[in-house]
Structures are given as C-alpha cells and as structure tokens.
Write an enzyme that holds these catalytic residues in place. Sequence first.
Site, PDB file in Angstrom:
ATOM      1  N   HIS A 103      -3.331   2.050  -1.405  1.00  0.00           N
ATOM      2  CA  HIS A 103      -2.159   1.480  -0.734  1.00  0.00           C
ATOM      3  C   HIS A 103      -2.560   0.242   0.055  1.00  0.00           C
ATOM      4  O   HIS A 103      -3.519   0.269   0.835  1.00  0.00           O
ATOM      5  CB  HIS A 103      -1.521   2.496   0.204  1.00  0.00           C
ATOM      6  CG  HIS A 103      -0.289   1.974   0.883  1.00  0.00           C
ATOM      7  ND1 HIS A 103       0.872   1.716   0.199  1.00  0.00           N
ATOM      8  CD2 HIS A 103      -0.052   1.605   2.173  1.00  0.00           C
ATOM      9  CE1 HIS A 103       1.786   1.236   1.035  1.00  0.00           C
ATOM     10  NE2 HIS A 103       1.246   1.152   2.237  1.00  0.00           N
ATOM     11  N   SER A 104      -1.813  -0.857  -0.145  1.00  0.00           N
ATOM     12  CA  SER A 104      -2.029  -2.101   0.583  1.00  0.00           C
ATOM     13  C   SER A 104      -3.450  -2.617   0.323  1.00  0.00           C
ATOM     14  O   SER A 104      -3.818  -2.815  -0.833  1.00  0.00           O
ATOM     15  CB  SER A 104      -1.748  -1.878   2.071  1.00  0.00           C
ATOM     16  OG  SER A 104      -1.605  -3.089   2.766  1.00  0.00           O
ATOM     17  N   LEU A 105      -4.261  -2.809   1.342  1.00  0.00           N
ATOM     18  CA  LEU A 105      -5.646  -3.215   1.105  1.00  0.00           C
ATOM     19  C   LEU A 105      -6.326  -2.241   0.157  1.00  0.00           C
ATOM     20  O   LEU A 105      -7.124  -2.640  -0.702  1.00  0.00           O
ATOM     21  CB  LEU A 105      -6.418  -3.293   2.424  1.00  0.00           C
ATOM     22  CG  LEU A 105      -7.930  -3.534   2.301  1.00  0.00           C
ATOM     23  CD1 LEU A 105      -8.220  -4.886   1.669  1.00  0.00           C
ATOM     24  CD2 LEU A 105      -8.614  -3.412   3.650  1.00  0.00           C
ATOM     25  N   ALA A 116      -5.203  -0.832  -2.381  1.00  0.00           N
ATOM     26  CA  ALA A 116      -4.894  -1.143  -3.780  1.00  0.00           C
ATOM     27  C   ALA A 116      -5.882  -2.162  -4.329  1.00  0.00           C
ATOM     28  O   ALA A 116      -6.371  -2.036  -5.462  1.00  0.00           O
ATOM     29  CB  ALA A 116      -3.468  -1.654  -3.904  1.00  0.00           C
ATOM     30  N   SER A 173       0.168   0.567  -4.498  1.00  0.00           N
ATOM     31  CA  SER A 173       1.404   0.395  -3.733  1.00  0.00           C
ATOM     32  C   SER A 173       1.129  -0.532  -2.558  1.00  0.00           C
ATOM     33  O   SER A 173       0.002  -0.643  -2.078  1.00  0.00           O
ATOM     34  CB  SER A 173       1.949   1.741  -3.250  1.00  0.00           C
ATOM     35  OG  SER A 173       1.008   2.432  -2.434  1.00  0.00           O
TER      36      SER A 173
END
Length: 264
Positions: A105-107, A109, A133
């Site tokens: 998720h975010s970083l 990802a 995501s």
Amino acid sequence: MTVHDLTDEDVLFRWLPFRTLTGAEPGALPLYCLPHAGGAASAFRMWQRKLPGVAVQPVQPPGREGRHREPPYLHMTELVPDLADVVLADVEESAAGRRYALYGHSLGALVAFELVREIRRRGGPEPVHLFVSGADAPHVTDEPGPPVSGMTRAEVAALLRRLGGTPEWLLADPEALQMILPAVQADFIVKETYRYEQEAPLDVPISALPSDSDPRVASAKVARWRDQTASVFALHPFDGGHFAVFEQAERTHRLVAQALAPWV
C-alpha cells in the site's frame, strides 16, 4: 546481526513479527503485506484469519513499533535487497511450495514492485500475484508538493491528517508525533529519492486497487500499472480516500481472495 545472517530465526521474526500467528492452516499461501510511509506491520494485523487458505504476513520495516530503536532505511536500493533476503528465506521455509503473493500500500506498493524485480534478477521464485493500492505506477509516479523530509512537525501532521489513517490523538500529541516522525520522514525520503529504471514487464498478474478521492494518487497513473505486467492486469476502483482499502477491508479481502483462489 544483519538480515544476511538468516540462520538466526530472530531476523525473520523482526521483519515478520506475526509470522507464527497467521491463524492459517499448514501449507497456506503466504501473502507478504508492505505498509505505507510511516506505517507498520500492525496496519495489516487485522487481515489475518480473513483470507481462507492464505497466511497473511505483515512486514515490519525498521524504525517503528517493535523495531523503533533501529534506524529506518533512507533509500529503496538499500531496503529492497535486504527485504528480498528475508522473503526468500521465509518462502524457502514455507510449506506452500515456494509460492507466495505480495500486497503493498502506497510506498509499500513501490517497494513490493521493486522487490519482485530484485527477486527476478536473482532467479528466485516470483510471486503468484502482486496487489498494489494507494500508488501511481512506478514509471509515472511523482511526489506532489514540497519534500516531506524538509517539513516541520506541524506540516507533517497536516499532511497525515489530510491523508487520513492516522489517529487524531496521535497527531495532536507532540510527544507521540515526535515518536513516529523519524519513520514517516525516512519513508518519504525513500519515495522522494526513488528513480524508476526501465526493465522488462513482470510475468506476474497485477491487481491495482485505487481510490477515487486519494489526494496523492491520480487514477490515470494507477491504470498505468498495466504497463508493468505481461500477464493479467485488473483494476478495482474504491470510493474513498488514501486508506479506503483498509476502511473497506471486507471488499479488499474478497478481491484478494478471488485473485488468489487458483493458488490456495
């Protein structure tokens, strides 16, 4: 002790603190979950026991929670090789036959994506699926606004408040905020100094789970994740902000379970 000394189980447990607490049956497919900037393994703790046949393994980077005394990483090129050591060692010990999946998720990802490429370069087993995501595709990503690494404590708090996902009591408490600030700023340095290098697309299915009101992610750039795989690509939009996949965890779990069904 370093992550390269993988004969010591303590190293794996530092990175995978809930390693023996997945609640999954023997032989379940490991799903390694990588948190957002400033995030920790606890972000995915509630996902355990929610995916039949899947052993959710939240990853704990240094600099937070049980590893708060360890210096956090500042560069993707340092983080990813060490993380690859850990994942490959754990996969070899798994009863799932060298099969596993990744969620970031975010970083997280971007870290997950670079992790797959590092494992591919080593000739190791690649994941059966990559879930991303809260992140633009790596070849079109940018970091809007001023560098977080240079923000004041109040500016970081304002950014985290705008993104959501951080309890207000923590943001309003100067001492508590000071405790999480080093990891938050270090992680944003990792993101802000990240430079995508061209390589062949992955032979791994990718599912992207964007949110329509995410202030730091553009829908068009999320769709460009399809450029990074020669396999199947799926786009599953969410209503909500940066942390919609956690706030709507039941739907997230359902989508992940469906994608992993052929492997469990």
